[in-house]
Design a protein around this motif. Structure first.
Motif, PDB file in Angstrom:
ATOM      1  N   LYS A 289       0.815  -1.219   0.000  1.00  0.00           N
ATOM      2  CA  LYS A 289       0.000   0.000   0.000  1.00  0.00           C
ATOM      3  C   LYS A 289       0.851   1.273   0.000  1.00  0.00           C
ATOM      4  O   LYS A 289       0.351   2.351  -0.303  1.00  0.00           O
ATOM      5  CB  LYS A 289      -0.946   0.013   1.197  1.00  0.00           C
TER       6      LYS A 289
ATOM      7  N   VAL B 108       3.520   1.519  -1.975  1.00  0.00           N
ATOM      8  CA  VAL B 108       4.118   1.596  -3.309  1.00  0.00           C
ATOM      9  C   VAL B 108       3.070   2.191  -4.256  1.00  0.00           C
ATOM     10  O   VAL B 108       1.996   1.611  -4.446  1.00  0.00           O
ATOM     11  CB  VAL B 108       4.549   0.201  -3.805  1.00  0.00           C
ATOM     12  N   ARG B 109       3.369   3.338  -4.841  1.00  0.00           N
ATOM     13  CA  ARG B 109       2.375   4.083  -5.598  1.00  0.00           C
ATOM     14  C   ARG B 109       1.746   3.259  -6.715  1.00  0.00           C
ATOM     15  O   ARG B 109       0.537   3.287  -6.929  1.00  0.00           O
ATOM     16  CB  ARG B 109       3.011   5.356  -6.166  1.00  0.00           C
ATOM     17  N   ARG B 110       2.573   2.505  -7.465  1.00  0.00           N
ATOM     18  CA  ARG B 110       2.026   1.788  -8.624  1.00  0.00           C
ATOM     19  C   ARG B 110       1.134   0.613  -8.214  1.00  0.00           C
ATOM     20  O   ARG B 110       0.412   0.059  -9.048  1.00  0.00           O
ATOM     21  CB  ARG B 110       3.160   1.317  -9.533  1.00  0.00           C
ATOM     22  N   TRP B 111       1.197   0.191  -6.933  1.00  0.00           N
ATOM     23  CA  TRP B 111       0.359  -0.901  -6.466  1.00  0.00           C
ATOM     24  C   TRP B 111      -0.945  -0.406  -5.847  1.00  0.00           C
ATOM     25  O   TRP B 111      -1.821  -1.210  -5.510  1.00  0.00           O
ATOM     26  CB  TRP B 111       1.110  -1.737  -5.419  1.00  0.00           C
ATOM     27  N   GLN B 112      -1.090   0.889  -5.682  1.00  0.00           N
ATOM     28  CA  GLN B 112      -2.279   1.436  -5.042  1.00  0.00           C
ATOM     29  C   GLN B 112      -3.470   1.423  -5.998  1.00  0.00           C
ATOM     30  O   GLN B 112      -3.309   1.369  -7.213  1.00  0.00           O
ATOM     31  CB  GLN B 112      -1.987   2.865  -4.555  1.00  0.00           C
TER      32      GLN B 112
ATOM     33  N   ILE C 120      -4.805  -2.203  -8.599  1.00  0.00           N
ATOM     34  CA  ILE C 120      -3.970  -3.398  -8.395  1.00  0.00           C
ATOM     35  C   ILE C 120      -4.132  -3.926  -6.974  1.00  0.00           C
ATOM     36  O   ILE C 120      -4.238  -5.133  -6.743  1.00  0.00           O
ATOM     37  CB  ILE C 120      -2.483  -3.075  -8.699  1.00  0.00           C
ATOM     38  N   TYR C 121      -4.186  -3.004  -6.005  1.00  0.00           N
ATOM     39  CA  TYR C 121      -4.360  -3.405  -4.610  1.00  0.00           C
ATOM     40  C   TYR C 121      -5.716  -4.093  -4.417  1.00  0.00           C
ATOM     41  O   TYR C 121      -5.824  -5.071  -3.672  1.00  0.00           O
ATOM     42  CB  TYR C 121      -4.252  -2.178  -3.706  1.00  0.00           C
TER      43      TYR C 121
END
Length: 264
Positions: free
Chosen positions: A225, A227-231, A234-235
């Motif tokens: 949570k 990591v910007r690209r996983w928010q 994707i999360y």
């Protein structure tokens, strides 16, 4: 043993809440939200009373077979939703969560409700703590699953009946964190119990391995949570996938594979 009619009354209360949330999704009336809260609150009180009655009758927390685990899981999920609803006012999103809860309870009711005798090795408070932390953790992961599905729907539909994506994302992340903490306590209690019962902290039994994989997965999510690209999307997908792993660990292994946590 509790009267079987009380179990069906409980199912009726949760079913009425599902219908109420469906109505709330169509026509946003403040009184509907309060009525649904009252139905769920009454359901949780009745559910708790039935659990306590079974606990007193058995002399131990009766969560050792498929009926009892589904029944306890349903109680934990209803309580979890009540916490998030009171904290965040999730409104019509309760339709999805309580439908999932109704599915758990509906799967339990046709099954044998008799309480089996307790195996001596399980007769310890550590076993009861292990169960409580396990299923309350599962309920948090189920809540995160629901929030993830709703986040993806809201990102596409932008429905006024559902909370905004930012709130759903916050609920998702909080449910993951709380579930991870509870499941960690479940593994700690299980480790102490295994050491006392069998002399080792961890076994390479398939149930123990998959439980560790669940813990590892959600530990990664607690970091993801940040990591910007996983928010965001994707999360949300990870929350859905994670609950699939939880269901396999709980039902798939217990019903289909040989382990020291069988479900009957």
């Amino acid at each position: 043993m509790p009267d079987k009619a009380l179990f069906y009354l409980l199912f009726a209360l949760y079913a009425a809440a599902v219908c109420g949330y469906a109505a709330q999704a169509v026509c946003r009336r403040p009184w509907l939200n309060w009525a649904n809260l009252a139905l769920i609150g009454g359901g949780v009180l009745l559910h708790s009373g039935l659990l306590i009655q079974r606990w007193l009758a058995a002399g131990y927390l009766p969560v050792t077979n498929l009926f009892a685990t589904l029944f306890f899981f349903s109680w934990a999920l209803a309580l979890t939703f009540l916490y998030f609803e009171l904290r965040y006012r999730l409104g019509a999103s309760g339709l999805f969560v309580m439908l999932l809860n109704l599915l758990l309870l509906g799967s339990a009711l046709p099954r044998d409700q008799r309480i089996p005798p307790l195996i001596p090795v399980l007769d310890t408070p550590l076993f009861e703590l292990h169960l409580i932390f396990s299923f309350t953790g599962y309920a948090m992961f189920a809540m995160a699953f629901a929030a993830g599905v709703l986040y993806l729907l809201q990102a596409r539909l932008n429905a006024t009946a559902l909370p905004e994506p930012g709130l759903l994302r916050r609920v998702n992340e909080e449910a993951i964190l709380l579930g991870f903490c509870l499941f960690t306590l479940c593994l700690v209690a299980g480790g102490f119990w295994a050491h006392i019962a069998w002399g080792y902290w961890f076994s390479w039994n398939i149930k123990a391995i998959w439980s560790f994989l669940v813990w590892l997965f959600y530990a990664g999510m607690c970091h993801a949570k940040f990591v910007r690209r996983w928010q965001g999307g994707i999360y949300a997908w990870l929350s859905i996938a994670g609950f699939g792993v939880v269901l396999f660990t709980y039902l798939g292994i217990g019903l289909l594979l040989e382990s020291n946590h069988p479900l009957e």
